[in-house]
Design a protein around this motif. Structure first.
Motif, PDB file in Angstrom:
ATOM      1  N   ASP A  49       0.906  -1.099   0.283  1.00 17.46           N
ATOM      2  CA  ASP A  49      -0.549   0.209   0.042  1.00 17.46           C
ATOM      3  C   ASP A  49       0.846   0.899  -0.069  1.00 17.46           C
ATOM      4  N   LYS A  50       1.980   0.953   1.331  1.00 15.23           N
ATOM      5  CA  LYS A  50       2.286   2.334   0.990  1.00 15.23           C
ATOM      6  C   LYS A  50       3.235   3.275  -0.293  1.00 15.23           C
ATOM      7  N   LEU A  51       4.127   1.633  -0.998  1.00 14.84           N
ATOM      8  CA  LEU A  51       4.427   1.836  -1.800  1.00 14.84           C
ATOM      9  C   LEU A  51       3.902   1.802  -3.411  1.00 14.84           C
ATOM     10  N   ALA A  52       2.475   1.581  -4.030  1.00 15.32           N
ATOM     11  CA  ALA A  52       1.655   2.336  -3.783  1.00 15.32           C
ATOM     12  C   ALA A  52       1.308   3.505  -4.000  1.00 15.32           C
ATOM     13  N   ARG A  53       0.781   3.699  -2.908  1.00 10.68           N
ATOM     14  CA  ARG A  53       0.492   5.434  -2.641  1.00 10.68           C
ATOM     15  C   ARG A  53       2.059   6.090  -3.211  1.00 10.68           C
ATOM     16  N   GLU A  54       3.090   5.644  -2.735  1.00  8.78           N
ATOM     17  CA  GLU A  54       4.229   6.569  -3.356  1.00  8.78           C
ATOM     18  C   GLU A  54       4.499   7.528  -4.757  1.00  8.78           C
ATOM     19  N   GLU A  55       3.826   5.894  -5.364  1.00 12.19           N
ATOM     20  CA  GLU A  55       4.339   5.625  -6.679  1.00 12.19           C
ATOM     21  C   GLU A  55       3.017   7.057  -7.940  1.00 12.19           C
ATOM     22  N   LEU A  56       1.616   6.548  -7.171  1.00 16.06           N
ATOM     23  CA  LEU A  56       0.298   6.747  -7.805  1.00 16.06           C
ATOM     24  C   LEU A  56       0.900   8.780  -7.208  1.00 16.06           C
ATOM     25  N   GLU A  57       1.176   9.235  -5.928  1.00 11.47           N
ATOM     26  CA  GLU A  57       1.744  10.518  -6.161  1.00 11.47           C
ATOM     27  C   GLU A  57       3.397  11.404  -7.232  1.00 11.47           C
ATOM     28  N   GLU A  58       3.829  10.427  -6.579  1.00 11.50           N
ATOM     29  CA  GLU A  58       5.350  10.810  -7.941  1.00 11.50           C
ATOM     30  C   GLU A  58       4.535  10.188  -9.889  1.00 11.50           C
ATOM     31  N   TYR A  59       3.599   9.714 -10.129  1.00  9.23           N
ATOM     32  CA  TYR A  59       3.102   9.853 -11.200  1.00  9.23           C
ATOM     33  C   TYR A  59       2.337  12.020 -11.161  1.00  9.23           C
ATOM     34  N   ARG A  60       1.187  11.867 -10.202  1.00  9.47           N
ATOM     35  CA  ARG A  60       0.596  12.788 -10.191  1.00  9.47           C
ATOM     36  C   ARG A  60       1.613  13.787 -10.284  1.00  9.47           C
ATOM     37  N   ARG A  61       2.185  14.538  -9.544  1.00  9.48           N
ATOM     38  CA  ARG A  61       3.102  14.935  -9.726  1.00  9.48           C
ATOM     39  C   ARG A  61       3.617  15.772 -11.063  1.00  9.48           C
ATOM     40  N   LYS A  62       4.472  14.743 -11.810  1.00 12.66           N
ATOM     41  CA  LYS A  62       5.045  14.933 -12.739  1.00 12.66           C
ATOM     42  C   LYS A  62       3.700  15.235 -14.129  1.00 12.66           C
ATOM     43  N   LYS A  63       2.767  14.431 -13.546  1.00 11.99           N
ATOM     44  CA  LYS A  63       1.497  14.547 -14.764  1.00 11.99           C
ATOM     45  C   LYS A  63       1.292  16.220 -14.352  1.00 11.99           C
ATOM     46  N   CYS A  93       5.452  15.983 -33.370  1.00 15.59           N
ATOM     47  CA  CYS A  93       6.665  15.286 -32.969  1.00 15.59           C
ATOM     48  C   CYS A  93       6.369  15.124 -31.459  1.00 15.59           C
ATOM     49  N   ARG A  94       5.508  16.282 -30.527  1.00 14.60           N
ATOM     50  CA  ARG A  94       5.745  17.277 -29.003  1.00 14.60           C
ATOM     51  C   ARG A  94       4.686  15.982 -28.624  1.00 14.60           C
ATOM     52  N   LEU A  95       4.450  15.563 -27.695  1.00 16.55           N
ATOM     53  CA  LEU A  95       3.802  15.310 -26.509  1.00 16.55           C
ATOM     54  C   LEU A  95       2.723  16.069 -26.290  1.00 16.55           C
ATOM     55  N   LYS A  96       1.293  14.882 -26.298  1.00 18.70           N
ATOM     56  CA  LYS A  96      -0.119  15.727 -26.083  1.00 18.70           C
ATOM     57  C   LYS A  96      -0.146  15.710 -24.773  1.00 18.70           C
ATOM     58  N   GLU A  97      -0.151  14.997 -24.748  1.00 20.50           N
ATOM     59  CA  GLU A  97      -0.235  13.520 -23.892  1.00 20.50           C
ATOM     60  C   GLU A  97      -0.255  13.345 -22.512  1.00 20.50           C
ATOM     61  N   TYR A  98      -0.036  12.833 -21.376  1.00 21.23           N
ATOM     62  CA  TYR A  98       1.034  12.709 -20.743  1.00 21.23           C
ATOM     63  C   TYR A  98       0.170  10.927 -20.705  1.00 21.23           C
ATOM     64  N   PRO A  99       1.494  10.060 -20.385  1.00 20.24           N
ATOM     65  CA  PRO A  99       0.869   8.303 -20.778  1.00 20.24           C
ATOM     66  C   PRO A  99       0.586   7.756 -19.652  1.00 20.24           C
ATOM     67  N   GLY A 100      -0.428   7.473 -19.717  1.00 21.13           N
ATOM     68  CA  GLY A 100      -1.318   6.559 -18.524  1.00 21.13           C
ATOM     69  C   GLY A 100      -0.080   5.982 -17.701  1.00 21.13           C
ATOM     70  N   PHE A 101      -0.451   5.442 -16.574  1.00 21.65           N
ATOM     71  CA  PHE A 101       0.213   5.451 -15.228  1.00 21.65           C
ATOM     72  C   PHE A 101       0.233   3.805 -15.085  1.00 21.65           C
ATOM     73  N   HIS A 102       1.705   3.759 -15.491  1.00 26.11           N
ATOM     74  CA  HIS A 102       2.188   1.515 -14.672  1.00 26.11           C
ATOM     75  C   HIS A 102       3.167   1.637 -14.120  1.00 26.11           C
ATOM     76  N   PRO A 103       2.573   0.727 -13.325  1.00 25.83           N
ATOM     77  CA  PRO A 103       3.473   0.039 -12.290  1.00 25.83           C
ATOM     78  C   PRO A 103       5.088  -0.443 -12.203  1.00 25.83           C
ATOM     79  N   SER A 104       6.004   0.099 -11.389  1.00 27.48           N
ATOM     80  CA  SER A 104       6.780  -0.071 -11.549  1.00 27.48           C
ATOM     81  C   SER A 104       7.373  -1.365 -11.705  1.00 27.48           C
ATOM     82  N   VAL A 105       8.869  -1.999 -11.995  1.00 31.43           N
ATOM     83  CA  VAL A 105       8.518  -3.259 -12.142  1.00 31.43           C
ATOM     84  C   VAL A 105       9.019  -3.904 -10.270  1.00 31.43           C
ATOM     85  N   ARG A 106       9.509  -3.306  -9.258  1.00 35.19           N
ATOM     86  CA  ARG A 106       9.436  -4.124  -7.826  1.00 35.19           C
ATOM     87  C   ARG A 106       7.969  -3.732  -7.342  1.00 35.19           C
ATOM     88  N   PHE A 107       6.875  -2.635  -7.697  1.00 37.63           N
ATOM     89  CA  PHE A 107       6.085  -3.262  -7.430  1.00 37.63           C
ATOM     90  C   PHE A 107       4.991  -4.099  -7.787  1.00 37.63           C
TER      91      PHE A 107
END
Length: 148
Positions: A49-63, A93-107
């Motif tokens: 749960d902690k790792l998933a929360r951290e990854e989701l927060e990092e994804y939201r921050r980067k997005k 060639c520029r990205l117009k949409e941020y890619p979707g969330f993918h879990p890390s290899v560790r998770f």
């Protein structure tokens, strides 16, 4: 929880009223959690749960940072903010949409290990519930005699 309940039942008469009330509240909360599908979490589940929360927060921050950068805005939004429009290969060639969330290899590996562990224990428990295990060294096995 079973040990806690046994402890409480054995020492319930020796407790003060405030301790009894605290124990009753604690038991009631644990019972409600179990009844409503929120069993107490193991250490591994808490870590996942902690790792998933951290990854989701990092994804939201980067997005948020991605959409805050004007290079990724569409041309209509760029015009509204007084910026020049992008044309040609820069626009293509520029990205117009941020890619979707993918879990890390560790998770992913942690989840895979948890699923494997749960499946193996469940299968062993189910198998042991209807299969009788016999020890051949002791002579538990049925003897089949075939006549010639």
């Amino acid at each position: 929880m079973k040990n806690t309940l046994l402890d409480v039942f054995q020492n319930f008469d020796k407790m003060s009223d405030s301790e009894k009330a605290e124990v009753n509240d604690n038991v009631r909360k644990q019972f409600d959690n179990i009844i409503h599908g929120n069993p107490p979490k193991t250490e591994r589940e808490k870590e996942i749960d902690k790792l998933a929360r951290e990854e989701l927060e990092e994804y939201r921050r980067k997005k948020k940072a991605f959409y805050g950068n004007p290079i990724h805005w569409n041309n209509n939004k760029r015009r509204r903010h007084g910026l020049p429009v992008l044309r040609g290969s820069v626009n293509k060639c520029r990205l117009k949409e941020y890619p979707g969330f993918h879990p890390s290899v560790r998770f992913f590996c942690m989840m895979e290990d948890l699923f494997d562990e749960i499946l193996i224990t469940t299968m062993e428990d189910d198998l042991n519930s209807f299969v009788e295990v016999k020890d051949l060294a002791v002579g538990d096995a049925n003897v089949f005699r075939v006549s010639k």
